[in-house]
Design an enzyme around this catalytic site. Structure first.
Site, PDB file in Angstrom:
ATOM      1  N   CYS A  65       0.852  -1.187   0.000  1.00  0.00           N
ATOM      2  CA  CYS A  65       0.000   0.000   0.000  1.00  0.00           C
ATOM      3  C   CYS A  65       0.893   1.244   0.000  1.00  0.00           C
ATOM      4  CB  CYS A  65      -0.953   0.099   1.178  1.00  0.00           C
ATOM      5  SG  CYS A  65      -2.216  -1.176   1.196  1.00  0.00           S
ATOM      6  N   ARG A  75       4.304  -0.339  -4.635  1.00  0.00           N
ATOM      7  CA  ARG A  75       3.981  -0.876  -3.313  1.00  0.00           C
ATOM      8  C   ARG A  75       2.650  -1.634  -3.295  1.00  0.00           C
ATOM      9  NH1 ARG A  75       7.002   1.709   0.709  1.00  0.00           N
ATOM     10  NH2 ARG A  75       5.513   1.015   2.242  1.00  0.00           N
ATOM     11  N   TRP A 128      -2.707  -2.637  -1.839  1.00  0.00           N
ATOM     12  CA  TRP A 128      -2.388  -4.062  -1.965  1.00  0.00           C
ATOM     13  C   TRP A 128      -3.333  -4.747  -0.989  1.00  0.00           C
ATOM     14  CZ3 TRP A 128      -0.714  -8.174   1.044  1.00  0.00           C
ATOM     15  CH2 TRP A 128      -0.203  -9.268   0.341  1.00  0.00           C
ATOM     16  N   ASN A 184      -2.306   2.086   5.569  1.00  0.00           N
ATOM     17  CA  ASN A 184      -1.433   0.985   5.170  1.00  0.00           C
ATOM     18  C   ASN A 184      -1.169   0.180   6.432  1.00  0.00           C
ATOM     19  OD1 ASN A 184       0.622  -0.679   4.225  1.00  0.00           O
ATOM     20  ND2 ASN A 184       2.185   0.927   4.385  1.00  0.00           N
ATOM     21  N   GLY A 185      -1.371  -1.145   6.355  1.00  0.00           N
ATOM     22  CA  GLY A 185      -1.150  -1.971   7.546  1.00  0.00           C
ATOM     23  C   GLY A 185      -2.350  -2.872   7.773  1.00  0.00           C
ATOM     24  N   GLU A 187      17.319 -18.028  -6.292  1.00  0.00           N
ATOM     25  CA  GLU A 187      17.022 -16.665  -6.708  1.00  0.00           C
ATOM     26  C   GLU A 187      16.596 -16.634  -8.184  1.00  0.00           C
ATOM     27  OE1 GLU A 187      16.363 -14.029  -5.296  1.00  0.00           O
ATOM     28  OE2 GLU A 187      16.718 -12.430  -6.750  1.00  0.00           O
ATOM     29  N   LYS A 197      13.007 -15.246  -9.471  1.00  0.00           N
ATOM     30  CA  LYS A 197      12.856 -14.179 -10.472  1.00  0.00           C
ATOM     31  C   LYS A 197      11.880 -14.603 -11.557  1.00  0.00           C
ATOM     32  CE  LYS A 197      13.987 -11.574  -8.787  1.00  0.00           C
ATOM     33  NZ  LYS A 197      14.429 -11.407  -7.492  1.00  0.00           N
ATOM     34  N   GLU A 209       8.202 -14.903 -10.196  1.00  0.00           N
ATOM     35  CA  GLU A 209       7.647 -13.592  -9.814  1.00  0.00           C
ATOM     36  C   GLU A 209       7.120 -12.815 -11.014  1.00  0.00           C
ATOM     37  OE1 GLU A 209       9.909 -11.340  -6.229  1.00  0.00           O
ATOM     38  OE2 GLU A 209      11.178 -11.807  -7.946  1.00  0.00           O
ATOM     39  N   HIS A 259      16.527 -36.731  -5.643  1.00  0.00           N
ATOM     40  CA  HIS A 259      15.587 -37.135  -4.594  1.00  0.00           C
ATOM     41  C   HIS A 259      14.190 -36.587  -4.835  1.00  0.00           C
ATOM     42  CE1 HIS A 259      18.986 -38.787  -2.510  1.00  0.00           C
ATOM     43  NE2 HIS A 259      19.617 -37.640  -2.677  1.00  0.00           N
ATOM     44  N   LYS A 276       6.379  -4.417  -3.503  1.00  0.00           N
ATOM     45  CA  LYS A 276       7.809  -4.244  -3.283  1.00  0.00           C
ATOM     46  C   LYS A 276       8.169  -4.321  -1.811  1.00  0.00           C
ATOM     47  CE  LYS A 276      11.933  -3.099  -4.706  1.00  0.00           C
ATOM     48  NZ  LYS A 276      12.620  -4.280  -5.268  1.00  0.00           N
TER      49      LYS A 276
HETATM   50  C1  G6P Z   1       8.891  -8.599  -1.259  1.00  0.00           C
HETATM   51  C2  G6P Z   1       9.584  -8.165  -2.526  1.00  0.00           C
HETATM   52  C3  G6P Z   1      10.862  -8.969  -2.721  1.00  0.00           C
HETATM   53  C4  G6P Z   1      11.751  -8.826  -1.499  1.00  0.00           C
HETATM   54  C5  G6P Z   1      11.023  -9.212  -0.218  1.00  0.00           C
HETATM   55  C6  G6P Z   1      11.823  -8.816   1.004  1.00  0.00           C
HETATM   56  O1  G6P Z   1       8.422  -9.886  -1.411  1.00  0.00           O
HETATM   57  O2  G6P Z   1       8.725  -8.333  -3.642  1.00  0.00           O
HETATM   58  O3  G6P Z   1      11.542  -8.485  -3.865  1.00  0.00           O
HETATM   59  O4  G6P Z   1      12.871  -9.636  -1.657  1.00  0.00           O
HETATM   60  O5  G6P Z   1       9.776  -8.518  -0.137  1.00  0.00           O
HETATM   61  O6  G6P Z   1      11.918  -7.430   1.037  1.00  0.00           O
HETATM   62  P1  G6P Z   1      13.050  -6.603   1.759  1.00  0.00           P
HETATM   63  O7  G6P Z   1      12.720  -5.180   1.452  1.00  0.00           O
HETATM   64  O8  G6P Z   1      12.955  -6.922   3.204  1.00  0.00           O
HETATM   65  O9  G6P Z   1      14.345  -7.016   1.180  1.00  0.00           O
END
Ligand code: G6P
Length: 619
Positions: free
Chosen positions: A2, A27, A79, A105-106, A492, A496, A499, A515, A614
């Site tokens: 948010c 956000r 969000w 937000n929250g 990772e 990616k 996502e 396994h 984000k």
């Molecule tokens: C969200 C973002 C990710 C990020 C994660 C942790 O899921 O989409 O890209 O890695 O939060 O966020 P931070 O700001 O704590 O690294």
């Protein structure tokens, strides 16, 4: 998670708030809305609320040619947590009398109990959200207890359990904004013309002013054109606002000609890694300077364990750090998802050093886990990107990654900067503890210092990677495999891809493939091996053979000049030769580019993937 933005000042508020919402859209982007107090001359002011499911562009389309004029406005990009994304659940929320509007937000955890009481008292709430109850509660305080807006908000917040960042406006007070926070970030900007800006982060503010005040937990601010800025705690304690200077530049939050922020940020990595190590590595003296460690050296020297906390990509950086720290410092390391750690009665000792990794510095779970660790007496060190963020302020000491603002929701440059900083920590602590001989230490520092140039070399292969991506954009699944330092990179890479392209992808340690995941391999299954010439290379080559024998479509990330894997794999992407411990900084880059191009080819919204945000400021 948010985005909140508000403006009060001499300029027309609507364009400023809309511009701010566009900057904050990363956000959350399932609905957007604004509330503005319009002056009607001799008639009473009017509180106008416009909100719409979808993105800020959908809101603008909904508003069309309507002119929303006024000098005070609030805006929100959502969000969804409570209630689906639709027009009614979008913020701002009004209370019954249409006098006040609120953005939030929250999560208000006790909202259903409050809602039941409000319903009993005759309030009719329209949305499924937890936020709307707060608007009604505030209104009840204003009329029931005849408190002014500031005290009414304060009194209402005292009844609330949970996390909030809120801004409230009252059409009978068009020169005043009220803002408050607990566990969700809020920044107040102070314009030279007397204007006030409020936002979830500094990105909507930076083009207007560099003077900001970070609201702390359980603080409430009155921003008043006549009385200025006044802050108190929720329990009415006096607070003296501290003005900070913003360090970010406007250019750093714009796309600079790139198609997407994510692509820009991938290409920024040589520079962002340079910025992460600048001033910290001194090759002439053969030393690392990290005041956050040196000022608390006794903690590191006597640490019986290092505990790493993070979420998402930051957690993956933590896994790389586990390998680095154990190799170079010989201190046992555990890496934990912050969200699990905080709820499982973890064992934390006063001689633990906790490293909390977070790009945003606002992730609710990481923040809460830090508080748990601090309460148990551990020393907490933060690795954050956003300067002044909650985690940066909550930790005992730390090191900023200095990657610059990361806007693309999928993290790229923040990850490599985190690894650069964590590498420096491992080398520095290892050397100071006497675990790393000077000659090896200096050689590793020199290699780390040279990484940005090597990343540039990797980026030159972007066209070739695009070509490979065009053969995989119809895939439904993908498997990423790596061993040792490359296992977290496999995780990772898979993250990616899923996502941003919505292709189901899994990362696995290459040897573990036997396994379970090997059962998934058929002629259609793309398998991405991260197989540089490192200590476990021969083993990984055997794993590649095993996949080949079962018909998988193989992409391999290899060290330049590799002939063995090139003979087996369908596609190879070369990375320059470098020491095993630093190779993740190179091998992750082609995986970022591959995911990016596949997502673009699939027509996905790369910078704002569905359902993600984000900065996850709710649990
Ligand atoms: C969200 C973002 C990710 C990020 C994660 C942790 O899921 O989409 O890209 O890695 O939060 O966020 P931070 O700001 O704590 O690294």
């Amino acid at each position: 998670m948010c985005g909140i933005v508000a403006y009060l000042g001499p300029k027309p508020a609507f364009p400023i708030v809309i511009e701010g919402l566009k900057r904050l859209e990363y956000r959350g982007y399932d609905s957007a809305g604004v509330a503005i107090i319009e002056s009607k001359g001799s008639l009473p002011d009017e509180l106008v609320v416009r909100k719409k499911k979808g993105k800020v562009s959908d809101l603008l389309e909904h508003i069309g040619d309507e002119k929303l004029t006024g000098n005070i406005a609030i805006g929100h990009t959502r969000w969804a947590t409570h209630g689906p994304p639709n027009d009614v659940n979008a913020h701002p929320h009004r209370a019954g009398t249409d006098r006040i509007a609120l953005i939030h937000n929250g999560i208000i955890e006790n909202y259903s109990a409050i809602k039941a009481t409000l319903n009993q008292r005759g309030h009719s709430l329209l949305s499924d959200t937890d936020s709307e109850v707060l608007a009604h509660l505030i209104e009840e305080m204003m009329f029931g207890s005849e408190l002014d807006l500031f005290d009414a908000v304060r009194a209402a917040l005292k009844q609330v359990v949970g996390a909030y960042a809120i801004v409230v406006i009252d059409k009978n007070n068009p020169t005043r904004l009220i803002a408050a926070r607990k566990s969700s970030p809020l920044v107040i900007g102070m314009g030279e013309d007397g204007a006030f800006y409020v936002a979830s982060d500094a990105t909507p503010i930076v083009s207007y002013t560099k003077n900001v005040v970070y609201l702390e937990d359980e603080e409430i601010a009155s921003l008043d054109l006549n009385e200025g800025l006044r802050i108190r705690t929720i329990t009415n304690g006096e607070v003296t606002p501290e003005i900070h200077a913003l360090e970010i530049e406007l250019e750093s939050i714009e796309k600079a000609g790139y198609e997407h922020f994510m692509l820009k940020e991938i290409f920024e990595q040589p520079q962002s890694i340079r910025d992460s190590i600048r001033g910290r590595i001194n090759l002439k003296l053969g030393e690392v300077k990290m005041a956050g460690i040196d000022d608390h050296w006794d903690k590191w020297e006597n640490a019986s364990r290092i505990l790493i906390l993070g979420c998402g990509t930051s957690w993956h950086a933590g896994l790389v750090a586990e390998y680095l720290l154990e190799e170079f410092t010989r201190i046992p390391v555990e890496v934990e998802y912050a969200s699990e750690f905080r709820y499982r009665n973890p064992i934390i000792r006063p001689d633990d050093v906790v490293i909390a990794i977070s790009q945003s510095g606002e992730t609710a779970d990481t923040l809460a886990a830090i508080k748990t660790a601090k309460e148990a007496g551990a020393h907490v060190f933060g690795v954050c990107n956003v300067v002044g963020s909650s985690i940066a302020r909550e930790t005992d000491s730390g090191a900023y990654t200095h990657a610059g603002p990361e806007i693309g929701v999928a993290s790229t440059k923040a990850f490599t900067s985190q690894i650069a900083v964590l590498s420096m920590i491992a080398l520095h602590v290892g050397f100071r503890k006497g675990c790393l001989p000077r000659e090896r230490f200096t050689r590793l520092l020199t290699e780390l210092n040279g990484i940005p140039e090597l990343v540039e070399t990797v980026l030159k292969q972007a066209d070739a990677i695009d070509e490979i991506a065009s053969k995989f954009d119809k895939a439904e699944n993908a498997l990423y495999l790596g061993r040792g330092y490359q296992f977290p990179v496999a995780l990772e890479g898979a993250l990616k891809l899923k996502e941003i392209s919505y292709i189901h992808a899994e990362g696995y340690p290459a040897a573990e493939m036997k396994h379970g995941p090997i059962a998934l391999i058929d002629d259609d299954m793309p398998v991405i091996f991260i197989a540089p010439r490192d200590d476990v290379y021969e083993k990984v080559v055997s794993n590649i053979q095993e996949v080949k024998a079962r018909g998988g479509r193989l992409i391999a990330i290899v060290t330049e000049g590799d002939k063995d894997v090139a003979q087996i794999a369908d596609h190879v992407i070369e990375i320059p030769k470098c020491v095993d411990a630093l190779a993740p900084l190179l091998s992750v880059v082609p995986l970022q580019l591959l995911s990016y191009r596949i997502a673009v080819l699939r027509g996905c919204n790369v910078d704002q993937p569905r359902n993600l945000a984000k900065s996850v400021t709710v649990e």
